[in-house]
Design a protein around this motif. Sequence first.
Motif: not given
Length: 369
Positions: A50-52, A67-75
């Motif tokens: 689901a979108p974040i 699903e879309t991540i509108r900000g950053d992805l840190n993983a």
Amino acid sequence: MNARRRLFWLALLALVCGLAVAQRAGETVDIREPVEGDLYAASRELAVLAPIAGDLTAAAQNLRVEETIRGDLNAAAENITVAAPVGDDVRVAGRQIVLDSEIGDHVVVAGESVILPRRGRVGGYLWGAGATVRIEGQVTGEVRIAAQEVIIAGEVGGDALLMAETIRITAGAHVGGDLIWRSRSAPQISKDAVIDGRIIERPLPPAEDEVAEEVAGTAFFVALMLLVSALVLYLLFPRFSERAAGAVHAQPLMAVGIGVALLVISPFAILLLFATGIGVLLALIALAIYLALLPLGWLMGTFLVADQGLGFAGRRDASRLIKVGALLLAVLIVGLLQLVPVLGFLIALAVLLFGLGALILGTRRMAAT
């Protein structure tokens, strides 16, 4: 500043600046409802379905973004697959990493295998490190890669700065700027590849610098995993962390004693179980628990350092944001002190002993309530 040092400081900055407003944890976590804000999650299997609306900071064994991540992805995860758009930056570390989607801005990535497939699009620059890095999609900005093998099969809008044992520029590849390479062997450039700028050879660093590069690369992975783990541990279990710290303040000698018992006596007990023959299964279970307790104890020890620092400042009742900042600062300080001979070892040992004791005392205190 070389590529790996940049990778480290950028990843570090991303983690220090994060603040959780939602958290998820469990053996398997599926994000099936939209998240209006930032999300911190820890799991063995983690799927974004689901979108974040904000950032995602995650620690997992397997992470899949669908699903879309509108900000950053840190993983940080063993396997990371990004199959949906990320609106801003991507900063990830793992073993197998596939970025099969559109990334709004820059990418900082480190992994054993890093792939940007044909559908992959990076809106800014891409800086990467790993064993094999393969770019089949499009990078709008420059590319900086330090790896064992680099394959450029897609489009790079800016310069490509590559350092590797093997460099391949395949048919259909397009480099919009200069190709700047460092390697013991010349790059393999297909006659059907297009390089708009110059092809420039740069000398390899001296042997001692290569050792420093390897140390820096290892430090990057260790620091990133410790920072993510410490952050997730506290954000997901703040009550346990604070109660464990309270138990150590009340019984510091008992905490140290428990730590010594776990660290020193447990291995002998496990060896005895192995020696009996009939206790092999139990010994394997005990060994797995022991190996899991060591990093958990160290992380709990860093929380105790942060809590003690807040205590000296009279801020133990501070907000979660301040506590997160203090925790990350404690991880950095304890890590930097490891560079000091003897003293660094003694500090790490004290942190581990108190942390192991805190785990047991905290568990007992939680069970009693």
